[in-house]
Every structure is written in structure tokens, then in C-alpha cells.
Motif scaffolding. Structure first.
Motif, mmCIF file in Angstrom:
data_model
loop_
_atom_site.group_PDB
_atom_site.id
_atom_site.type_symbol
_atom_site.label_atom_id
_atom_site.label_comp_id
_atom_site.label_asym_id
_atom_site.label_seq_id
_atom_site.Cartn_x
_atom_site.Cartn_y
_atom_site.Cartn_z
ATOM 1 N N ALA A 116 0.802 -1.215 0.000
ATOM 2 C CA ALA A 116 0.000 0.000 0.000
ATOM 3 C C ALA A 116 0.837 1.268 0.000
ATOM 4 C CB ALA A 116 -0.944 -0.017 1.201
ATOM 5 N N ASP A 117 1.950 1.291 0.742
ATOM 6 C CA ASP A 117 2.722 2.526 0.827
ATOM 7 C C ASP A 117 3.617 2.758 -0.387
ATOM 8 O OD1 ASP A 117 3.924 0.294 2.672
ATOM 9 O OD2 ASP A 117 5.638 1.466 1.997
ATOM 10 N N ASN A 118 3.574 1.855 -1.366
ATOM 11 C CA ASN A 118 4.286 2.067 -2.624
ATOM 12 C C ASN A 118 3.324 2.292 -3.787
ATOM 13 O OD1 ASN A 118 6.855 1.950 -1.575
ATOM 14 N ND2 ASN A 118 7.104 -0.241 -1.941
ATOM 15 N N VAL A 119 2.088 2.658 -3.440
ATOM 16 C CA VAL A 119 1.043 2.901 -4.431
ATOM 17 C C VAL A 119 0.412 4.258 -4.164
ATOM 18 C CG1 VAL A 119 -1.206 2.121 -5.287
ATOM 19 C CG2 VAL A 119 0.549 0.441 -4.721
ATOM 20 N N LEU A 120 0.139 5.008 -5.231
ATOM 21 C CA LEU A 120 -0.580 6.264 -5.131
ATOM 22 C C LEU A 120 -1.818 6.215 -6.015
ATOM 23 C CD1 LEU A 120 2.352 8.874 -5.275
ATOM 24 C CD2 LEU A 120 1.041 8.186 -3.261
ATOM 25 N N LEU A 121 -2.940 6.654 -5.469
ATOM 26 C CA LEU A 121 -4.191 6.754 -6.216
ATOM 27 C C LEU A 121 -4.432 8.227 -6.520
ATOM 28 C CD1 LEU A 121 -6.407 4.379 -4.023
ATOM 29 C CD2 LEU A 121 -4.958 3.775 -5.978
ATOM 30 N N THR A 122 -4.658 8.549 -7.786
ATOM 31 C CA THR A 122 -4.889 9.939 -8.184
ATOM 32 C C THR A 122 -6.384 10.187 -8.360
ATOM 33 O OG1 THR A 122 -4.747 9.528 -10.562
ATOM 34 C CG2 THR A 122 -2.669 9.905 -9.388
ATOM 35 N N ASP A 123 -6.748 11.455 -8.320
ATOM 36 C CA ASP A 123 -8.160 11.814 -8.442
ATOM 37 C C ASP A 123 -8.731 11.494 -9.820
ATOM 38 O OD1 ASP A 123 -8.240 12.708 -5.837
ATOM 39 O OD2 ASP A 123 -7.901 14.815 -6.355
ATOM 40 N N ASP A 124 -7.877 11.401 -10.837
ATOM 41 C CA ASP A 124 -8.378 11.114 -12.184
ATOM 42 C C ASP A 124 -8.400 9.617 -12.500
ATOM 43 O OD1 ASP A 124 -5.693 10.591 -12.436
ATOM 44 O OD2 ASP A 124 -5.323 12.000 -14.064
ATOM 45 N N GLY A 125 -8.242 8.780 -11.445
ATOM 46 C CA GLY A 125 -8.396 7.334 -11.629
ATOM 47 C C GLY A 125 -7.134 6.564 -11.898
ATOM 48 N N GLN A 126 -5.994 7.219 -11.935
ATOM 49 C CA GLN A 126 -4.743 6.507 -12.183
ATOM 50 C C GLN A 126 -4.244 5.802 -10.921
ATOM 51 O OE1 GLN A 126 -1.653 8.427 -14.754
ATOM 52 N NE2 GLN A 126 -2.910 10.259 -14.448
ATOM 53 N N VAL A 127 -3.444 4.767 -11.130
ATOM 54 C CA VAL A 127 -2.697 4.104 -10.066
ATOM 55 C C VAL A 127 -1.225 4.241 -10.419
ATOM 56 C CG1 VAL A 127 -2.247 1.953 -8.845
ATOM 57 C CG2 VAL A 127 -4.578 2.487 -9.600
ATOM 58 N N VAL A 128 -0.448 4.831 -9.535
ATOM 59 C CA VAL A 128 0.967 5.092 -9.785
ATOM 60 C C VAL A 128 1.789 4.273 -8.797
ATOM 61 C CG1 VAL A 128 2.777 6.854 -9.883
ATOM 62 C CG2 VAL A 128 0.430 7.416 -10.594
ATOM 63 N N PHE A 129 2.790 3.577 -9.328
ATOM 64 C CA PHE A 129 3.636 2.710 -8.499
ATOM 65 C C PHE A 129 4.974 3.402 -8.253
ATOM 66 C CE2 PHE A 129 0.728 -0.017 -10.861
ATOM 67 C CZ PHE A 129 0.178 -0.780 -9.843
#
Length: 290
Positions: A181-194
Motif C-alpha cells: 500500500a505505501d508504494n502505491v498512489l491513487l490519483t483523483d483522475d483514476g490513475q494508479v501510480v507505483f
């Protein structure tokens, strides 16, 4: 690297680096994410930052990861500056909608990273010693004190099950090797960034990252990893015996690590590894029906 002095910085929580992790804004309004560590705090961490700098600079633009803007290395301090991704970590305990979103992204990430687009060390060669955890515990005379009775009585069996993992976990995919979980970012436009790529390894099976991630998901309040894995496209295509062997090897790695002294500056790592190891063992016992 950002073109102007830093005017504002906010420390970010999560993860296990003993160094700086901060979102910054310069007095010209430019944003960035800075991570830095000193060998005086932990002698291993600067090497990990150097490896992350090499890996991040090599990732293709279609990989959902922050772009590296620059790095600094004076032999003691190593600092990395990334673009600042406007996102947040998934909520813990995991929420079903966010977990579904992340697992879908893990599948897409595996497809993007096959064949491996970056030259990094091979997976099996890198993890051969670590993933022999059960056999190493036996050889070291570790009697398993403090572990559950089933694990203690089955340690030789676990070493046997884990032994052939390398023949199954090899492939042509680039694996992140530290998805949690702490190596993942969720953006407001629906992206998942690793984020955080120092452990990336090539020549991995496409399902390897998914398998390593799910015990951590379980340890952080997520659902049954067996159900998640077997209904995921990557898991459905995996050799069942290979999954069991690799899961046993990963469990041994986590359990053995959790029984070592804490590394300098990172006192919370061992309990976290213990939680992952126990979740992996719980999943493994279901697969072994024991």
C-alpha cells in the motif's frame, strides 16, 4: 534541481526508509518529491537509493511511475528528486473499491513490463539466498521458538515445498518486487501510480508481483489472498504448483527476516515482515490443505 530554493516541505508517512521523504514546493511554485538518506543512519539505504535512481531513470514513459528529475550523491548522502504525483496511498484497512482498482493496475503493469524493458539483475539470481529461508533456518539451528506449532513441526516440509520455486518464478517480465500500500498512489483522475523501484528485477514470471503483494494486503485488513489470486487474470494463468512453491519460499524469506535484529534506523521493519510472513503461511496452509 527544481530551479529555485524550497519554500515549503511536508514529510510523507509510510514506508521503511530511515531518511527524508517529503513533498516540496519552491518559491517559484514548482513542486517535487524528495527522498534522501545518509549512510550514517543506515549503511545499506544509500545503495538502495542509488539503485532506485538507475531504475527510475530507465523506466519507459508508459510505466505508471513518477519521473526522476535528478539525483545527488556525495558518497554519504544520496538524494533523489521526482516529479510530485498528486495522489494518496490506499486506505488501510483496504477498501474493496480501492483494492479492485489497484489489482487491475497490477495486471496492466505486468503486461506493460513484459518483456522487461529495463536491464536490472535477474530475479532468481538475486533472490536465491533470501528465498531459501526455511532451509537456512534449519541449517542455522533455529528451533522456531515463538512461531506457531504447525510451522515449527513442518519446517522441513516447508523447505521441501519451497525448494523448486526458481524454476516456476522465472519468466520475461520486469517485477517491482515490493508492491504494497505505501508504494502505491491513487490519483483523483483514476490513475494508479507505483513508486519506489530499487528492488526491480527482470526475468520474472508475470504473476510474481501479485503473489508477493497479497500477503501484505491480507496483513493490512484485506480479503482472502487465495480468492484474489485465483480470480485475477495473472493468477488464473499461473502454474498451481509453482505458485505454492514460490509462496512457500516467500513465507520463509519473511519469517526468517522477521527473526533477525532490526536494521539500523528501521525499528518497525521486523514486525511488518512477521505480519507478512504469517499471512503468507496462512495462505500456504490452505493451498497445502494442511
Amino acid at each position: 534541481m527544481l530551479g529555485a530554493p524550497v519554500a515549503h516541505a511536508v514529510t510523507q508517512v509510510g514506508g521503511f526508509s530511515p531518511g527524508v521523504a517529503a513533498r516540496v514546493v519552491t518559491d517559484a511554485g514548482r513542486r517535487g518529491f524528495v527522498k534522501a538518506v545518509s549512510a550514517d543512519v543506515n549503511p545499506v539505504s544509500p545503495g538502495m537509493h542509488r539503485e532506485e535512481a538507475r531504475n527510475a531513470a530507465s523506466l519507459p514513459v508508459d510505466v505508471p511511475a513518477p519521473r526522476l528529475l535528478g539525483s545527488y550523491d556525495d558518497g554519504t548522502w544520496v538524494a533523489l528528486v521526482f516529479e510530485d504525483v498528486e495522489g494518496r496511498q490506499p486506505r488501510i484497512p483496504w477498501r474493496e473499491d480501492e483494492l479492485t482498482r489497484v489489482l487491475d493496475a497490477v495486471g496492466e503493469l505486468s503486461r506493460t513490463l513484459t518483456p522487461a524493458p529495463v536491464e536490472v539483475p535477474p530475479l532468481v539470481e538475486s533472490l536465491a539466498e533470501d528465498f531459501a529461508g526455511w532451509q537456512r533456518m534449519i541449517d542455522e539451528g533455529d528451533d522456531g521458538e515463538g512461531l506457531d506449532p504447525w510451522t515449527v513441526s513442518h519446517m522441513a516440509r516447508l523447505a521441501e515445498v519451497a525448494a523448486p520455486w526458481a524454476g516456476f518464478a522465472a519468466g520475461d517480465t520486469l517485477a517491482h518486487c515490493d508492491l504494497r500500500a505505501d508504494n502505491v498512489l491513487l490519483t483523483d483522475d483514476g490513475q494508479v501510480v507505483f513508486v519506489d523501484w530499487p528492488h526491480a528485477r527482470q526475468e520474472a514470471a508475470p504473476w510474481f508481483d501479485l503473489l508477493l503483494m497479497l500477503p501484505c494486503v491480507r496483513a493490512q485488513g484485506g480479503p482472502d489472498p487465495e480468492e484474489l489470486f485465483t480470480r485475477h487474470p495473472l493468477g488464473r494463468d499461473a502454474d498451481p504448483d509453482g505458485v505454492t512453491a514460490t509462496l512457500a519460499a516467500f513465507a520463509g524469506f519473511m519469517i526468517r527476516c522477521s527473526r533477525q535484529l532490526p536494521p539500523p534506523g528501521i525499528p518497525t521493519l521486523r514486525p511488518f515482515q512477521r505480519a507478512q510472513g504469517e499471512a503468507a503461511l496462512e495462505w500456504l496452509r490452505k493451498r497445502l490443505a494442511e
